[in-house]
Design a protein around this motif. Structure first.
Motif, short mmCIF file in Angstrom:
data_model
loop_
_atom_site.label_atom_id
_atom_site.label_comp_id
_atom_site.label_asym_id
_atom_site.label_seq_id
_atom_site.Cartn_x
_atom_site.Cartn_y
_atom_site.Cartn_z
N ILE A 1 0.84 -1.21 0.00
CA ILE A 1 0.00 0.00 0.00
C ILE A 1 0.87 1.25 0.00
O ILE A 1 0.59 2.22 -0.72
CB ILE A 1 -0.97 0.00 1.20
CG1 ILE A 1 -1.94 -1.18 1.11
CG2 ILE A 1 -1.74 1.31 1.28
CD1 ILE A 1 -2.75 -1.40 2.37
N ASN A 2 1.94 1.24 0.79
CA ASN A 2 2.82 2.40 0.86
C ASN A 2 3.52 2.63 -0.47
O ASN A 2 3.68 3.78 -0.90
CB ASN A 2 3.85 2.23 1.98
CG ASN A 2 4.36 3.55 2.49
OD1 ASN A 2 3.69 4.57 2.42
ND2 ASN A 2 5.57 3.54 3.01
N ALA A 3 3.92 1.57 -1.16
CA ALA A 3 4.57 1.71 -2.47
C ALA A 3 3.61 2.34 -3.48
O ALA A 3 4.02 3.21 -4.27
CB ALA A 3 5.07 0.36 -2.96
N ILE A 4 2.36 1.89 -3.48
CA ILE A 4 1.36 2.49 -4.38
C ILE A 4 1.16 3.96 -4.04
O ILE A 4 1.10 4.81 -4.93
CB ILE A 4 0.03 1.71 -4.31
CG1 ILE A 4 0.20 0.32 -4.92
CG2 ILE A 4 -1.09 2.48 -5.00
CD1 ILE A 4 -0.97 -0.60 -4.71
N ASN A 5 1.07 4.26 -2.75
CA ASN A 5 0.88 5.65 -2.32
C ASN A 5 2.06 6.51 -2.76
O ASN A 5 1.87 7.59 -3.32
CB ASN A 5 0.71 5.70 -0.80
CG ASN A 5 0.44 7.11 -0.30
OD1 ASN A 5 -0.10 7.96 -0.99
ND2 ASN A 5 0.84 7.35 0.94
N ILE A 6 3.27 6.04 -2.51
CA ILE A 6 4.45 6.83 -2.85
C ILE A 6 4.58 7.02 -4.36
O ILE A 6 4.88 8.11 -4.84
CB ILE A 6 5.71 6.18 -2.25
CG1 ILE A 6 5.71 6.38 -0.73
CG2 ILE A 6 6.98 6.76 -2.87
CD1 ILE A 6 6.75 5.59 0.02
N ALA A 7 4.34 5.95 -5.12
CA ALA A 7 4.50 6.04 -6.58
C ALA A 7 3.42 6.90 -7.24
O ALA A 7 3.69 7.56 -8.24
CB ALA A 7 4.48 4.64 -7.18
N ASN A 8 2.22 6.91 -6.67
CA ASN A 8 1.11 7.57 -7.36
C ASN A 8 0.55 8.81 -6.68
O ASN A 8 0.14 9.74 -7.37
CB ASN A 8 -0.04 6.57 -7.57
CG ASN A 8 0.38 5.41 -8.44
OD1 ASN A 8 0.80 5.60 -9.56
ND2 ASN A 8 0.30 4.20 -7.90
N PHE A 9 0.48 8.81 -5.38
CA PHE A 9 -0.27 9.87 -4.69
C PHE A 9 0.55 10.74 -3.76
O PHE A 9 0.27 11.91 -3.62
CB PHE A 9 -1.44 9.26 -3.90
CG PHE A 9 -2.29 8.33 -4.71
CD1 PHE A 9 -3.11 8.80 -5.71
CD2 PHE A 9 -2.26 6.97 -4.48
CE1 PHE A 9 -3.89 7.95 -6.47
CE2 PHE A 9 -3.03 6.09 -5.22
CZ PHE A 9 -3.85 6.58 -6.22
N GLY B 1 9.26 7.06 -7.84
CA GLY B 1 9.11 5.68 -7.37
C GLY B 1 9.53 5.50 -5.93
O GLY B 1 10.04 6.43 -5.29
N LEU B 2 9.33 4.31 -5.43
CA LEU B 2 9.61 3.99 -4.04
C LEU B 2 11.09 4.16 -3.71
O LEU B 2 11.43 4.75 -2.69
CB LEU B 2 9.15 2.55 -3.73
CG LEU B 2 9.35 2.05 -2.31
CD1 LEU B 2 8.55 2.89 -1.33
CD2 LEU B 2 8.96 0.59 -2.20
N ILE B 3 11.97 3.65 -4.56
CA ILE B 3 13.40 3.73 -4.28
C ILE B 3 13.89 5.18 -4.29
O ILE B 3 14.61 5.60 -3.38
CB ILE B 3 14.20 2.86 -5.27
CG1 ILE B 3 13.85 1.39 -5.04
CG2 ILE B 3 15.70 3.09 -5.12
CD1 ILE B 3 14.43 0.42 -6.04
N GLU B 4 13.47 5.93 -5.27
CA GLU B 4 13.86 7.34 -5.34
C GLU B 4 13.32 8.12 -4.13
O GLU B 4 14.02 8.95 -3.54
CB GLU B 4 13.35 7.96 -6.65
CG GLU B 4 13.85 9.36 -6.89
CD GLU B 4 13.31 9.97 -8.18
OE1 GLU B 4 13.51 11.18 -8.37
OE2 GLU B 4 12.68 9.25 -8.98
#
Length: 189
Positions: free
Chosen positions: A41-49, A131-134
């Motif tokens: 969920i956190n990865a989706i949040n970080i990448a998109n929102f 993205g998540l890594i960045e």
């Protein structure tokens, strides 16, 4: 099996205390389950929102999972899989307050991340990451204290395991068991 005397000292119970390996297995399983949900969920949040409002449920799951499960069901999903349960010194299920106290050493570092993520999601530099890594790399640069908090959390877990491994009693209690006045036992019912 070992005995625990109740607070009135008028009878003793026979319980089988959880072993280090069963507790470690339950902890790893809980960590994997919790991580699978929160990281996804956190990865989706970080990448998109990059929304702090979407982060709040993630943080809430991480903070409330163990206290809720242990007070409501006597065990987390990992403990259930290993047939373990958490009890108090009177052999009763623990309540929410006792479960929060028991888990405070894990909850406290998670709570410290909340204001950092609030700042991060409102930081113009991090809002431009893709993205998540960045985002994670930027978070480390912008808020180096989060590294200290992560290290503190890891250190607490190591100390907790050392206390469990060096427990000279037959109760196999960790630091967080001692803080919460709890025991972890096999649930053979």
């Amino acid at each position: 099996m070992s005995e625990i005397v109740n607070t009135n000292n008028d009878f003793e119970h026979q319980v089988e205390h959880a072993t280090f390996m069963s507790r470690a297995g339950a902890y790893v399983l809980d960590s994997l389950l919790l991580s699978a949900v929160t990281v996804f969920i956190n990865a989706i949040n970080i990448a998109n929102f990059k929304s702090f409002l979407l982060y709040i449920p993630i943080a809430s799951i991480a903070i409330f999972y163990k206290p809720f499960m242990e007070s409501k069901y006597g065990a987390t999903l990992g403990k259930m899989a290993f047939k373990l349960k958490v009890i108090n010194k009177e052999f009763n299920p623990i309540d929410l307050k006792q479960s929060f106290l028991r888990n405070i050493i894990l909850i406290f570092p998670a709570i410290l991340f909340v204001p950092i993520y609030y700042l991060a999601f409102n930081n113009p530099i991090l809002s431009n990451t893709t993205g998540l890594i960045e985002f994670t790399q930027g978070l480390t640069i912008e808020y180096p204290i989060q590294g200290w908090i992560s290290n503190l959390g890891f250190l607490v877990i190591v100390i907790d395991m050392i206390v469990l491994l060096t427990d000279s009693t037959k109760t196999n209690r960790s630091l967080h068991d001692r803080i919460g006045s709890t025991f972890v036992v096999f649930d053979r019912t």
